[in-house]
Design an enzyme around this catalytic site. Structure first.
Site, PDB file in Angstrom:
ATOM      1  N   HIS A  95      46.916  40.672  44.412  1.00 39.74           N
ATOM      2  CA  HIS A  95      47.338  39.308  44.108  1.00 39.74           C
ATOM      3  C   HIS A  95      46.163  38.452  43.635  1.00 39.74           C
ATOM      4  O   HIS A  95      45.005  38.732  43.951  1.00 39.74           O
ATOM      5  CB  HIS A  95      47.997  38.679  45.335  1.00 39.74           C
ATOM      6  CG  HIS A  95      49.382  39.209  45.584  1.00 39.74           C
ATOM      7  ND1 HIS A  95      50.266  38.628  46.458  1.00 39.74           N
ATOM      8  CD2 HIS A  95      50.032  40.274  45.037  1.00 39.74           C
ATOM      9  CE1 HIS A  95      51.410  39.300  46.440  1.00 39.74           C
ATOM     10  NE2 HIS A  95      51.283  40.313  45.595  1.00 39.74           N
ATOM     11  N   GLU A  97      45.150  35.509  44.443  1.00 44.67           N
ATOM     12  CA  GLU A  97      44.352  34.856  45.490  1.00 44.67           C
ATOM     13  C   GLU A  97      43.383  35.860  46.116  1.00 44.67           C
ATOM     14  O   GLU A  97      42.216  35.546  46.376  1.00 44.67           O
ATOM     15  CB  GLU A  97      45.262  34.291  46.589  1.00 44.67           C
ATOM     16  CG  GLU A  97      46.314  33.302  46.105  1.00 44.67           C
ATOM     17  CD  GLU A  97      47.637  33.992  45.734  1.00 44.67           C
ATOM     18  OE1 GLU A  97      47.597  35.070  45.102  1.00 44.67           O
ATOM     19  OE2 GLU A  97      48.694  33.448  46.058  1.00 44.67           O
ATOM     20  N   CYS A 121      51.387  34.410  49.345  1.00 46.48           N
ATOM     21  CA  CYS A 121      52.242  35.211  50.225  1.00 46.48           C
ATOM     22  C   CYS A 121      51.559  35.381  51.587  1.00 46.48           C
ATOM     23  O   CYS A 121      50.421  34.935  51.786  1.00 46.48           O
ATOM     24  CB  CYS A 121      52.508  36.577  49.579  1.00 46.48           C
ATOM     25  SG  CYS A 121      51.071  37.663  49.637  1.00 46.48           S
ATOM     26  N   CYS A 124      48.130  37.270  51.464  1.00 47.35           N
ATOM     27  CA  CYS A 124      47.042  36.420  50.954  1.00 47.35           C
ATOM     28  C   CYS A 124      46.708  35.324  51.958  1.00 47.35           C
ATOM     29  O   CYS A 124      45.533  34.954  52.108  1.00 47.35           O
ATOM     30  CB  CYS A 124      47.413  35.823  49.602  1.00 47.35           C
ATOM     31  SG  CYS A 124      47.445  37.067  48.296  1.00 47.35           S
TER      32      CYS A 124
HETATM   33  N1  LIG Z   1      51.051  34.218  45.524  1.00 48.77           N
HETATM   34  C1  LIG Z   1      51.227  35.293  44.743  1.00 48.77           C
HETATM   35  C2  LIG Z   1      52.479  35.860  44.614  1.00 48.77           C
HETATM   36  C3  LIG Z   1      52.645  36.936  43.774  1.00 48.77           C
HETATM   37  N2  LIG Z   1      51.588  37.414  43.099  1.00 48.77           N
HETATM   38  C4  LIG Z   1      51.800  38.480  42.120  1.00 48.77           C
HETATM   39  C5  LIG Z   1      52.352  39.778  42.546  1.00 48.77           C
HETATM   40  C6  LIG Z   1      53.119  40.237  41.338  1.00 48.77           C
HETATM   41  O1  LIG Z   1      52.232  40.780  40.372  1.00 48.77           O
HETATM   42  C7  LIG Z   1      53.690  38.944  40.793  1.00 48.77           C
HETATM   43  C8  LIG Z   1      55.070  38.623  41.332  1.00 48.77           C
HETATM   44  O2  LIG Z   1      56.014  39.345  40.595  1.00 48.77           O
HETATM   45  P1  LIG Z   1      57.567  39.037  40.691  1.00 48.77           P
HETATM   46  O3  LIG Z   1      57.986  39.341  42.111  1.00 48.77           O
HETATM   47  O4  LIG Z   1      57.767  37.592  40.349  1.00 48.77           O
HETATM   48  O5  LIG Z   1      58.188  39.962  39.684  1.00 48.77           O
HETATM   49  O6  LIG Z   1      52.774  37.961  41.201  1.00 48.77           O
HETATM   50  C9  LIG Z   1      50.354  36.830  43.224  1.00 48.77           C
HETATM   51  O7  LIG Z   1      49.384  37.252  42.565  1.00 48.77           O
HETATM   52  N3  LIG Z   1      50.197  35.791  44.061  1.00 48.77           N
HETATM   53 ZN   LIG Z   2      49.659  37.374  47.952  1.00 42.83          ZN
END
Ligand SMILES: Nc1ccn([C@H]2C[C@H](O)[C@@H](COP(=O)(O)O)O2)c(=O)n1
Ligand SMILES: [Zn+2]
Length: 196
Positions: A95, A97, A121, A124
């Site tokens: 992710h 973060e 999330c 993170c």
């Molecule tokens: N706070 C976050 C939440 C999600 N991510 C990343 C993880 C995945 O690459 C994407 C989410 O994909 P989706 O479920 O919308 O198809 O975002 C993050 O980096 N930081």
């Molecule tokens: Zn995360």
């Protein structure tokens, strides 16, 4: 009257349309998100210290040397007969973060602020708490009702890590490479020639 006072074509006062700090760091996160190969959600994060210095930035992507073309960018559907958890990107993506924290290269993050384009999330949130980040500014909270995000909020609230949605002062920031090149008499670069 224009924002920049001029006398005979000379600027005499400071420019007033400069970026506000929070917009600047959130825009940095958004720019970083543009590096992401995720076809659905591109996330960017930027960590800033108490003197408004950028400590680290990151975006969501596969771990170093895990090929963007070999690992899956799909989301495996649980209720289908050929469900294969190993074909789900969430098994592999780091992710934004987490990448920003890892990119800080050992710098102390105590008391820093994290700007992220998407609310963190639970995984993170654990890293954010452990690294000493004290405040989070986010743009989107599109997954707020999912258990992982509710757990995240629960932990952050329990330990007093602040979090608030950033409300941009500016509606948009336009970056146009042409503007700079056009005012440079020495530039021989023609953007129409670029192969993008
Ligand atoms: N706070 C976050 C939440 C999600 N991510 C990343 C993880 C995945 O690459 C994407 C989410 O994909 P989706 O479920 O919308 O198809 O975002 C993050 O980096 N930081
Ligand atoms: Zn995360």
């Amino acid at each position: 009257m224009s924002e920049e006072a001029t006398v005979q074509g000379m600027e005499t006062h400071k420019r007033m349309s400069y970026l506000h700090w929070d917009d600047y760091f959130m825009a940095t996160s958004l720019l970083s998100a543009q590096r992401s190969k995720d076809p659905v959600t591109q996330v960017g994060a930027c960590i800033v210290d108490s003197q408004n210095r950028i400590v680290a930035i990151g975006y969501n992507g596969f771990p170093r040397n895990c090929s963007d073309d070999e690992f899956p960018w799909t989301k495996a559907k649980k209720d289908t007969k050929d469900f294969d958890p190993l074909k789900d990107k969430k098994m592999y993506v780091v992710h934004a973060e987490a990448n920003a924290i890892l990119n800080s290269n050992g710098a102390t993050l105590t008391g820093t602020r994290l700007y992220t384009t998407l609310f963190p999330c639970n995984e993170c949130a654990k890293l954010i708490i452990q690294s000493g980040i004290s405040d989070i500014l986010y743009l989107s909270d599109k997954y707020a009702e999912k258990p992982t995000y509710r757990a995240s909020r629960r932990m952050l609230d329990a330990v007093g890590v602040g979090h608030r949605r950033h409300v941009p002062k500016q509606k948009q920031i336009i970056i146009n490479f042409d503007d700079i090149l056009e005012e440079d008499p020495n530039s021989s670069l023609n953007l129409n020639d670029l192969h993008l």
